[in-house]
Design an enzyme around this catalytic site. Structure first.
Site, PDB file in Angstrom:
ATOM      1  N   ALA A  65      38.635  49.228  36.250  1.00  0.00           N
ATOM      2  CA  ALA A  65      38.793  47.509  36.125  1.00  0.00           C
ATOM      3  C   ALA A  65      39.311  47.307  35.927  1.00  0.00           C
ATOM      4  O   ALA A  65      40.517  47.444  36.121  1.00  0.00           O
ATOM      5  CB  ALA A  65      38.631  47.512  34.497  1.00  0.00           C
ATOM      6  N   GLY A 111      38.074  53.243  35.517  1.00  0.00           N
ATOM      7  CA  GLY A 111      36.513  53.017  35.166  1.00  0.00           C
ATOM      8  C   GLY A 111      36.175  54.018  36.453  1.00  0.00           C
ATOM      9  O   GLY A 111      34.758  53.877  36.485  1.00  0.00           O
ATOM     10  N   GLU A 114      35.040  56.865  35.734  1.00  0.00           N
ATOM     11  CA  GLU A 114      34.276  56.941  34.680  1.00  0.00           C
ATOM     12  C   GLU A 114      32.734  56.845  35.224  1.00  0.00           C
ATOM     13  O   GLU A 114      31.748  56.988  34.909  1.00  0.00           O
ATOM     14  CB  GLU A 114      34.580  55.988  33.916  1.00  0.00           C
ATOM     15  N   GLU A 136      44.357  55.085  32.188  1.00  0.00           N
ATOM     16  CA  GLU A 136      44.395  53.959  31.315  1.00  0.00           C
ATOM     17  C   GLU A 136      45.847  53.883  29.999  1.00  0.00           C
ATOM     18  O   GLU A 136      46.258  52.608  29.920  1.00  0.00           O
ATOM     19  CB  GLU A 136      43.206  53.713  30.470  1.00  0.00           C
TER      20      GLU A 136
HETATM   21  C1  3H9 Z   1      40.241  50.547  33.853  1.00  0.00           C
HETATM   22  O1  3H9 Z   1      39.382  51.113  34.610  1.00  0.00           O
HETATM   23  C2  3H9 Z   1      39.290  50.910  32.157  1.00  0.00           C
HETATM   24  C3  3H9 Z   1      38.250  51.181  31.789  1.00  0.00           C
HETATM   25  O2  3H9 Z   1      38.809  52.490  31.837  1.00  0.00           O
HETATM   26  C4  3H9 Z   1      37.402  50.659  30.972  1.00  0.00           C
HETATM   27  C5  3H9 Z   1      36.855  49.255  31.116  1.00  0.00           C
HETATM   28  C6  3H9 Z   1      35.893  48.355  29.917  1.00  0.00           C
HETATM   29  N1  3H9 Z   1      43.018  45.596  38.580  1.00  0.00           N
HETATM   30  O3  3H9 Z   1      49.058  48.499  44.775  1.00  0.00           O
HETATM   31  P1  3H9 Z   1      49.192  47.738  45.088  1.00  0.00           P
HETATM   32  C7  3H9 Z   1      45.218  45.348  43.191  1.00  0.00           C
HETATM   33  S1  3H9 Z   1      42.270  50.004  33.472  1.00  0.00           S
HETATM   34  C8  3H9 Z   1      43.413  44.915  39.233  1.00  0.00           C
HETATM   35  O4  3H9 Z   1      50.031  47.389  46.101  1.00  0.00           O
HETATM   36  P2  3H9 Z   1      48.547  50.428  46.794  1.00  0.00           P
HETATM   37  C9  3H9 Z   1      47.076  44.818  43.386  1.00  0.00           C
HETATM   38  O5  3H9 Z   1      47.299  44.752  41.983  1.00  0.00           O
HETATM   39  C10 3H9 Z   1      42.178  49.770  35.281  1.00  0.00           C
HETATM   40  N2  3H9 Z   1      43.735  43.718  40.646  1.00  0.00           N
HETATM   41  O6  3H9 Z   1      47.831  49.594  46.651  1.00  0.00           O
HETATM   42  C11 3H9 Z   1      47.177  44.678  44.336  1.00  0.00           C
HETATM   43  O7  3H9 Z   1      47.206  42.862  44.499  1.00  0.00           O
HETATM   44  P3  3H9 Z   1      48.127  42.095  45.176  1.00  0.00           P
HETATM   45  C12 3H9 Z   1      42.205  51.894  36.123  1.00  0.00           C
HETATM   46  C13 3H9 Z   1      43.975  46.048  41.031  1.00  0.00           C
HETATM   47  O8  3H9 Z   1      47.739  50.993  47.812  1.00  0.00           O
HETATM   48  C14 3H9 Z   1      46.464  45.124  45.780  1.00  0.00           C
HETATM   49  O9  3H9 Z   1      45.437  45.802  44.966  1.00  0.00           O
HETATM   50  N3  3H9 Z   1      43.116  51.349  36.982  1.00  0.00           N
HETATM   51  C15 3H9 Z   1      44.303  46.727  40.685  1.00  0.00           C
HETATM   52  O10 3H9 Z   1      49.760  50.869  46.681  1.00  0.00           O
HETATM   53  C16 3H9 Z   1      47.199  46.309  45.962  1.00  0.00           C
HETATM   54  O11 3H9 Z   1      47.590  47.388  45.317  1.00  0.00           O
HETATM   55  C17 3H9 Z   1      44.669  51.800  37.913  1.00  0.00           C
HETATM   56  O12 3H9 Z   1      45.312  52.085  36.323  1.00  0.00           O
HETATM   57  C18 3H9 Z   1      43.128  46.935  39.946  1.00  0.00           C
HETATM   58  N4  3H9 Z   1      42.000  47.836  38.782  1.00  0.00           N
HETATM   59  O13 3H9 Z   1      47.824  51.406  45.475  1.00  0.00           O
HETATM   60  C19 3H9 Z   1      44.343  51.819  38.930  1.00  0.00           C
HETATM   61  N5  3H9 Z   1      44.059  48.069  41.506  1.00  0.00           N
HETATM   62  O14 3H9 Z   1      47.325  42.518  46.694  1.00  0.00           O
HETATM   63  C20 3H9 Z   1      45.669  50.680  39.106  1.00  0.00           C
HETATM   64  C21 3H9 Z   1      44.957  47.478  42.117  1.00  0.00           C
HETATM   65  O15 3H9 Z   1      47.399  40.622  44.523  1.00  0.00           O
HETATM   66  N6  3H9 Z   1      46.463  50.966  40.395  1.00  0.00           N
HETATM   67  N7  3H9 Z   1      45.200  45.917  42.349  1.00  0.00           N
HETATM   68  O16 3H9 Z   1      49.291  42.026  44.895  1.00  0.00           O
HETATM   69  C22 3H9 Z   1      46.740  51.379  41.640  1.00  0.00           C
HETATM   70  O17 3H9 Z   1      47.070  52.605  41.018  1.00  0.00           O
HETATM   71  C23 3H9 Z   1      47.048  50.743  43.032  1.00  0.00           C
HETATM   72  O18 3H9 Z   1      46.805  50.091  43.100  1.00  0.00           O
HETATM   73  C24 3H9 Z   1      45.787  51.671  44.287  1.00  0.00           C
HETATM   74  C25 3H9 Z   1      46.794  51.520  45.387  1.00  0.00           C
HETATM   75  C26 3H9 Z   1      46.528  53.239  44.142  1.00  0.00           C
HETATM   76  C27 3H9 Z   1      45.068  51.621  43.738  1.00  0.00           C
END
Ligand code: 3H9
Length: 716
Positions: A65, A111, A114, A136
């Site tokens: 999400a 998500g 999911e 999450e």
């Molecule tokens: C969820 O899914 C809830 C659901 O169960 C239910 C819903 C109803 N959202 O980390 P990076 C941005 S909860 C918004 O530097 P990397 C990040 O802020 C979600 N933004 O890259 C950054 O922005 P900016 C569960 C996100 O290659 C840019 O992308 N998911 C999200 O080192 C680059 O990110 C997580 O907790 C997001 N979900 O790592 C995953 N993801 O350029 C969280 C990334 O403006 N994300 N951004 O600064 C991560 O773990 C890492 O970002 C990822 C990439 C491994 C994906």
């Protein structure tokens, strides 16, 4: 521009997710709307026999999400509605009559996973970037789009709880073993295999799901209500032991999973969205989300003002001092492909250091975090020396010798002439000012601090310390290399104890003074554990080493005067020669393996009031220790040691164990209210003159009713 594109190959619709202009794919409101339209289109198109869900990004399939969206949620009802709509969308996907194959390459998180779970078949690419997880609970929420219901049904209850409660990353091979994906293929053939599987599923030639064997023991426990109740009870117990109840999300996740088993899937989904709704707008989620954005922002921060020069790639690292810290740094460096020269005074010490590196690597091998090949490749990169041979090639040298200024000076005099002009010379000191260390350097502009935390391979923070003389290219090189080592890096300006040691010392000193006043060791540790620190301050002193704590205390007392005067208790226990866990005797007892036992009552003979302990309220203990830390953090910001409250919060959480659910000292001040914090400090200062004088910055903030962060949002 749409995020979803559809390409038809034979009867198979390949739906590619590629959010325009975004680094990762994430589930935004717009993407949800596009998905809904695409599902409808597919359902109405008789020519489509199957679907492949693929990514257009290099490194992400779907990162979950959109976390930014959470910041706009106004109420639990809003958040519940978000979850319900996510569940409904994925129910729609699952109920498509044509088979949907998830062709997963890159991060498949939250998500995103999911979504994959709602598909009828999952194929993952065999690539290091492909990771599957439900992270999450790390954000203070629970999977809200069906994850708590679909995951246990797919991979079994215990495995599902493990993934949900730990946020563990699962890579391809393991995902295949546990049945999280049905196949693992080379990235080059992911698309073609996915199309082929969609075709054979459509033709009925394949099972939609291939449940994996869970083993007889797991089945026995999980497939009957009594066995399951044991699993749930143990899971709750485990969570309470780990979190002391400070984090509601893991318990809520267990509740949602259990409801699905006890009262059926529909009730389970309802419970999931109900809990998601409450948690998404909770204070804990807000702080954990802040930490996500703060660490993400730090990943992009080069550490020097713009325009920052490019960092030099560190191919060879020299480490001086093969002790615990030196070997620890070397152990993580070799895993990133850096050749390391480990120097100490004699071959016995060097051999000891090399053995310590090998132990860290072996542990990772045992846990299957490294393959045998990676283990061998890393080990071969570590070389020992007693005469600095090989240091001439090093782009970076880190000294990690004993905390003694004259020794550090000697090392600088010895090593600097051997280095090339552009090399960066770092000290891993935790207390001594870098400016003092650099005094004897020919090139003080190449000297900085790289303060790693112990144990180096586990602790996530690196504090880089710079002086006014340090060159910008040296700073960015140290920062970039710290990130290569997997650390979250903050840059601070030079001062005794920098940021982390200084604030931790203020806190530890206060704990010592409480001991002087007669509080019991258990009461002090208990109070701060209850506040959310991972260990109490007295236990921490035993862990760090009482002798080390004593030395740090002296240095900071010398620098800051009465405010930082060490406690009488610490002084006397240091004098007694007790060193803590490493010497198997400190404030607590330890067995031969170093396992902590009870408080050693004889330690009270050394401290004021002896065995006569008196009751000091837990609240007072917490207030004094925490406010001492918070006040010192504010001084660090006021004096420019810290560049921002963000760095201070991340540094305290990841370096010295400030409770993550409180966000950090500056977030804590905002949450409590700066006026109240100043009020409490003034009252304490009345009782203990000079020790709690509020930092000017706090007083100014209180006067102007200012905050360190805006009321909602990611913060500065
Ligand atoms: C969820 O899914 C809830 C659901 O169960 C239910 C819903 C109803 N959202 O980390 P990076 C941005 S909860 C918004 O530097 P990397 C990040 O802020 C979600 N933004 O890259 C950054 O922005 P900016 C569960 C996100 O290659 C840019 O992308 N998911 C999200 O080192 C680059 O990110 C997580 O907790 C997001 N979900 O790592 C995953 N993801 O350029 C969280 C990334 O403006 N994300 N951004 O600064 C991560 O773990 C890492 O970002 C990822 C990439 C491994 C994906």
């Amino acid at each position: 521009m749409p995020a979803l594109t559809i390409e038809h190959v034979g009867g198979i619709a390949i739906v590619t997710i590629d959010l325009p202009g975004e680094p990762v794919n994430k589930v935004t409101a717009a993407l949800r709307a596009e998905f809904a339209a695409v599902f409808q289109q597919i359902a109405g198109d008789a020519t489509v026999r199957g679907v492949v869900l693929a990514t257009g990004k290099a490194d992400t399939w779907l990162a979950g999400a959109d976390i930014d969206e959470f910041l706009t949620l106004q109420s639990a009802a809003d958040a519940r509605a978000l979850s319900r709509s996510g569940q409904a969308l994925l129910a729609r996907l699952e109920s498509l009559t044509v088979p949907v194959v998830a062709a997963i390459h890159g991060a498949c998180l939250g998500g995103g996973l999911e979504t994959a779970l709602a598909c009828h078949y999952r194929i993952a690419s065999d690539h290091p970037k492909t990771v599957l997880a439900l992270p999450e609970v790390q954000l203070g929420i629970i999977p809200g789009a069906g994850g708590t219901q679909r995951l246990p049904r797919l991979i079994g209850l215990q495995r599902a709880l493990d993934l949900i409660l730990t946020s563990r990353n699962v890579r391809g091979k393991r995902a295949l073993q546990m049945g999280l994906v049905d196949e693992l293929v080379h990235p080059a053939i992911l698309r073609s295999v996915a199309i082929e599987r969609a075709n054979s599923l459509a033709a009925g030639a394949r099972e939609r799901r291939s449940p994996k064997g869970r083993g007889a023991a797991a089945l026995l426990l999980e497939d009957n209500p009594i066995g399951r109740s044991v699993v749930f009870r143990k899971a709750r117990q485990g969570v309470m032991e780990k979190t002391s109840g400070h984090y509601p999300a893991p318990l809520a996740a267990i509740e949602a999973v259990q409801t699905g088993y006890d009262r059926g899937a529909e009730a389970g989904y309802r419970e999931e969205s109900h809990r998601f709704g409450e948690l998404a707008v909770s204070d804990v989620a807000r702080e954990l989300t802040f930490l996500f954005f703060a660490t993400t922002a730090l990943k992009k921060d080069p550490g020097a003002p713009s325009p920052a020069p490019d960092p030099v790639t560190v191919e060879t690292l020299g480490v001086v001092g093969a002790g615990f810290m030196g070997a620890g740094i070397a152990s993580i460096a070799v895993q990133q492909g850096t050749a390391v020269r480990l120097k100490d005074t004699d071959t016995r010490r060097v051999a000891h250091g090399l053995a310590a590196i090998s132990d860290v690597l072996r542990e990772r091998l045992k846990k299957k975090q490294l393959t045998r090949l990676q283990f061998d490749d890393a080990l071969i990169l570590a070389g020992g020396t007693t005469d600095y041979s090989g240091f001439g090639k090093a782009e970076l040298v880190i000294e990690a010798v004993f905390e003694d200024l004259s020794l550090k000076h000697r090392i600088i005099r010895e090593v600097e002439p051997l280095l090339h002009e552009g090399a960066v010379l770092a000290s891993n000191t935790s207390t001594l000012p870098i400016g003092r260390i650099a005094e004897v350097a020919q090139r003080p502009n190449r000297v900085l601090g790289m303060h790693f935390f112990s144990p180096v391979h586990k602790m996530p923070l690196l504090e880089v310390i710079v002086t006014p003389a340090t060159d910008a290219d040296a700073i960015v090189t140290a920062v970039a290399y710290g990130k290569t080592l997997g650390k979250t890096v903050i840059v601070v300006n030079d001062a005794p104890g920098f940021y982390t040691t200084r604030t931790l010392s203020a806190y530890m000193n206060e704990a010592g003074r409480l001991l002087d006043e007669g509080a019991s060791i258990e009461a002090i540790d208990r109070a701060l554990l209850a506040f959310g620190f991972p260990v109490g301050p007295i236990t921490l002193l035993d862990e760090v080493g009482i002798d080390v704590g004593g030395k740090v205390g002296e240095t900071l007392f010398g620098a800051f005067g009465a405010r930082m005067s060490p406690s009488e208790s610490l002084r006397r226990v240091v004098e007694s020669g007790r060193t803590g866990r490493k010497g198997r005797l400190g404030f607590y007892r330890y067995d031969a393996e170093g396992t902590k036992g009870d408080v050693d009552p004889s330690v009270y003979e050394l401290v004021p009031h002896g065995a006569q302990r008196r009751e000091i309220e837990g609240d007072e203990i917490t207030q004094r220790c925490v406010l001492a830390m918070v006040n010192e953090a504010a001084r660090c910001l006021e004096e420019g040691v810290l560049r921002s409250p963000r760095d201070g919060d991340v540094g305290a959480v990841f370096g010295i164990g400030f409770p993550p659910f409180r966000g950090g000292p500056f977030r804590y001040v905002d949450a409590v209210g700066v006026e109240q914090v100043v009020d409490e400090l003034e009252q304490l200062n009345g009782r203990f003159p000079g020790r709690f004088e509020p930092a000017d910055l706090l007083v100014d903030h209180a006067r102007g009713r200012a905050r360190f962060y805006p009321p909602r949002g990611k913060g500065p």
